[in-house]
Design a protein around this motif. Structure first.
Motif, PDB file in Angstrom:
ATOM      1  N   ALA A  68       0.841  -1.199   0.000  1.00 15.85           N
ATOM      2  CA  ALA A  68       0.000   0.000   0.000  1.00 15.85           C
ATOM      3  C   ALA A  68       0.874   1.246   0.000  1.00 15.85           C
ATOM      4  CB  ALA A  68      -0.909   0.015   1.223  1.00 15.85           C
ATOM      5  N   GLN A  69       0.513   2.208  -0.825  1.00 17.37           N
ATOM      6  CA  GLN A  69       1.092   3.544  -0.731  1.00 17.37           C
ATOM      7  C   GLN A  69       0.184   4.299   0.229  1.00 17.37           C
ATOM      8  OE1 GLN A  69       3.861   5.595  -1.923  1.00 17.37           O
ATOM      9  NE2 GLN A  69       2.864   6.698  -0.272  1.00 17.37           N
ATOM     10  N   VAL A  70       0.651   4.570   1.440  1.00 20.61           N
ATOM     11  CA  VAL A  70      -0.160   5.186   2.482  1.00 20.61           C
ATOM     12  C   VAL A  70       0.011   6.699   2.433  1.00 20.61           C
ATOM     13  CG1 VAL A  70      -0.683   5.248   4.945  1.00 20.61           C
ATOM     14  CG2 VAL A  70       0.126   3.118   3.893  1.00 20.61           C
ATOM     15  N   VAL A  71      -1.144   7.397   2.406  1.00 22.19           N
ATOM     16  CA  VAL A  71      -1.154   8.857   2.388  1.00 22.19           C
ATOM     17  C   VAL A  71      -1.879   9.321   3.647  1.00 22.19           C
ATOM     18  CG1 VAL A  71      -1.836  10.919   1.106  1.00 22.19           C
ATOM     19  CG2 VAL A  71      -1.231   8.822  -0.140  1.00 22.19           C
ATOM     20  N   LEU A  72      -1.148   9.968   4.533  1.00 19.04           N
ATOM     21  CA  LEU A  72      -1.698  10.464   5.790  1.00 19.04           C
ATOM     22  C   LEU A  72      -1.966  11.954   5.687  1.00 19.04           C
ATOM     23  CD1 LEU A  72       0.824   8.753   8.237  1.00 19.04           C
ATOM     24  CD2 LEU A  72      -1.456   7.964   7.650  1.00 19.04           C
ATOM     25  N   GLU A  73      -3.032  12.391   6.346  1.00 24.08           N
ATOM     26  CA  GLU A  73      -3.304  13.830   6.389  1.00 24.08           C
ATOM     27  C   GLU A  73      -2.201  14.524   7.176  1.00 24.08           C
ATOM     28  OE1 GLU A  73      -6.664  16.973   7.967  1.00 24.08           O
ATOM     29  OE2 GLU A  73      -7.273  14.905   7.561  1.00 24.08           O
ATOM     30  N   THR A  74      -1.776  15.669   6.701  1.00 22.08           N
ATOM     31  CA  THR A  74      -0.753  16.445   7.379  1.00 22.08           C
ATOM     32  C   THR A  74      -1.126  16.609   8.850  1.00 22.08           C
ATOM     33  OG1 THR A  74      -0.297  17.620   5.323  1.00 22.08           O
ATOM     34  CG2 THR A  74       0.472  18.650   7.369  1.00 22.08           C
ATOM     35  N   GLY A  75      -0.176  16.312   9.734  1.00 24.53           N
ATOM     36  CA  GLY A  75      -0.418  16.398  11.170  1.00 24.53           C
ATOM     37  C   GLY A  75      -1.033  15.144  11.764  1.00 24.53           C
ATOM     38  N   TYR A  76      -1.162  14.088  10.962  1.00 18.79           N
ATOM     39  CA  TYR A  76      -1.782  12.848  11.428  1.00 18.79           C
ATOM     40  C   TYR A  76      -1.042  12.337  12.666  1.00 18.79           C
ATOM     41  CZ  TYR A  76      -4.199   8.412  11.253  1.00 18.79           C
ATOM     42  OH  TYR A  76      -4.991   7.340  11.568  1.00 18.79           O
ATOM     43  N   GLY A  77      -1.790  11.899  13.668  1.00 19.74           N
ATOM     44  CA  GLY A  77      -1.218  11.342  14.889  1.00 19.74           C
ATOM     45  C   GLY A  77      -0.833  12.356  15.938  1.00 19.74           C
ATOM     46  N   SER A  78      -0.975  13.638  15.621  1.00 23.00           N
ATOM     47  CA  SER A  78      -0.528  14.680  16.554  1.00 23.00           C
ATOM     48  C   SER A  78      -1.299  14.661  17.873  1.00 23.00           C
ATOM     49  CB  SER A  78      -0.631  16.058  15.904  1.00 23.00           C
ATOM     50  OG  SER A  78      -1.977  16.343  15.543  1.00 23.00           O
ATOM     51  N   GLY A  79      -2.564  14.251  17.848  1.00 23.30           N
ATOM     52  CA  GLY A  79      -3.345  14.180  19.076  1.00 23.30           C
ATOM     53  C   GLY A  79      -2.835  13.130  20.047  1.00 23.30           C
ATOM     54  N   MET A  80      -2.051  12.193  19.523  1.00 22.10           N
ATOM     55  CA  MET A  80      -1.457  11.142  20.357  1.00 22.10           C
ATOM     56  C   MET A  80       0.053  11.358  20.484  1.00 22.10           C
ATOM     57  SD  MET A  80      -3.717   7.924  18.951  1.00 22.10           S
ATOM     58  CE  MET A  80      -2.695   6.699  19.755  1.00 22.10           C
ATOM     59  N   ASN A  81       0.487  12.567  20.168  1.00 24.61           N
ATOM     60  CA  ASN A  81       1.904  12.968  20.265  1.00 24.61           C
ATOM     61  C   ASN A  81       2.823  12.224  19.304  1.00 24.61           C
ATOM     62  OD1 ASN A  81       1.482  14.981  22.247  1.00 24.61           O
ATOM     63  ND2 ASN A  81       1.325  13.377  23.792  1.00 24.61           N
ATOM     64  N   TYR A  82       2.276  11.759  18.178  1.00 29.22           N
ATOM     65  CA  TYR A  82       3.111  11.212  17.113  1.00 29.22           C
ATOM     66  C   TYR A  82       3.414  12.329  16.134  1.00 29.22           C
ATOM     67  CZ  TYR A  82       2.247   6.474  18.711  1.00 29.22           C
ATOM     68  OH  TYR A  82       2.192   5.326  19.462  1.00 29.22           O
ATOM     69  N   ARG A  83       4.614  12.272  15.600  1.00 24.82           N
ATOM     70  CA  ARG A  83       5.031  13.249  14.599  1.00 24.82           C
ATOM     71  C   ARG A  83       5.153  12.550  13.252  1.00 24.82           C
ATOM     72  NH1 ARG A  83       7.511  14.829  19.326  1.00 24.82           N
ATOM     73  NH2 ARG A  83       7.295  17.055  19.811  1.00 24.82           N
ATOM     74  N   GLU A  84       5.214  13.353  12.196  1.00 28.25           N
ATOM     75  CA  GLU A  84       5.356  12.784  10.861  1.00 28.25           C
ATOM     76  C   GLU A  84       6.577  11.873  10.779  1.00 28.25           C
ATOM     77  OE1 GLU A  84       5.038  15.814   7.860  1.00 28.25           O
ATOM     78  OE2 GLU A  84       2.974  16.302   8.453  1.00 28.25           O
ATOM     79  N   ASN A  85       7.668  12.250  11.439  1.00 24.12           N
ATOM     80  CA  ASN A  85       8.879  11.419  11.393  1.00 24.12           C
ATOM     81  C   ASN A  85       8.676  10.056  12.048  1.00 24.12           C
ATOM     82  OD1 ASN A  85      10.455  13.102   9.866  1.00 24.12           O
ATOM     83  ND2 ASN A  85      11.358  14.146  11.623  1.00 24.12           N
ATOM     84  N   ASP A  86       7.781   9.958  13.038  1.00 23.65           N
ATOM     85  CA  ASP A  86       7.480   8.652  13.637  1.00 23.65           C
ATOM     86  C   ASP A  86       6.885   7.723  12.587  1.00 23.65           C
ATOM     87  OD1 ASP A  86       8.301   9.428  16.259  1.00 23.65           O
ATOM     88  OD2 ASP A  86       6.353  10.412  16.548  1.00 23.65           O
TER      89      ASP A  86
END
Length: 108
Positions: free
Chosen positions: A35-53
């Protein structure tokens, strides 16, 4: 090997304090299955995940604005999208969500 497909994961923060997101390890599993996964910008931020994670878990993951996330082959979101978000989807794409039909008969 099967052909690659795209899957969009929009952010799910619709209510104050809501912080649901799929974990980087889950995104990595999808990427391992072509799968080519496309996440919305800022995805995971509410759980303190960053794009680099997410990038460390799956190097091929991309981040994009919501309209692009909803234009993928598949859209996976726990909270049912609103009508405007559904309108962003391409004809023939697939929405995977919790529709809660029993409590929201208008969705049937």
């Amino acid at each position: 090997m099967s052909s690659q497909f795209t899957i969009g994961l929009p952010k799910m923060h619709k209510e104050a304090g809501e912080r649901r997101a799929f974990l980087p390890s889950f995104v990595a599993r999808m990427a391992q299955h072509n799968a080519q996964v496309v996440l919305e910008t800022g995805y995971g931020s509410g759980m303190n995940y960053r794009e680099n994670d997410y990038r460390r878990a799956a190097a091929t993951v991309r981040f994009a604005p919501p309209d692009e996330v909803y234009r993928q082959d598949y859209v996976l979101v726990m909270r049912y999208p609103n009508d405007a978000e559904i309108a962003l989807m391409r004809p023939g794409s697939c929405l995977m969500t919790m529709a809660h039909y029993s409590t929201r008969p208008e969705r049937v």
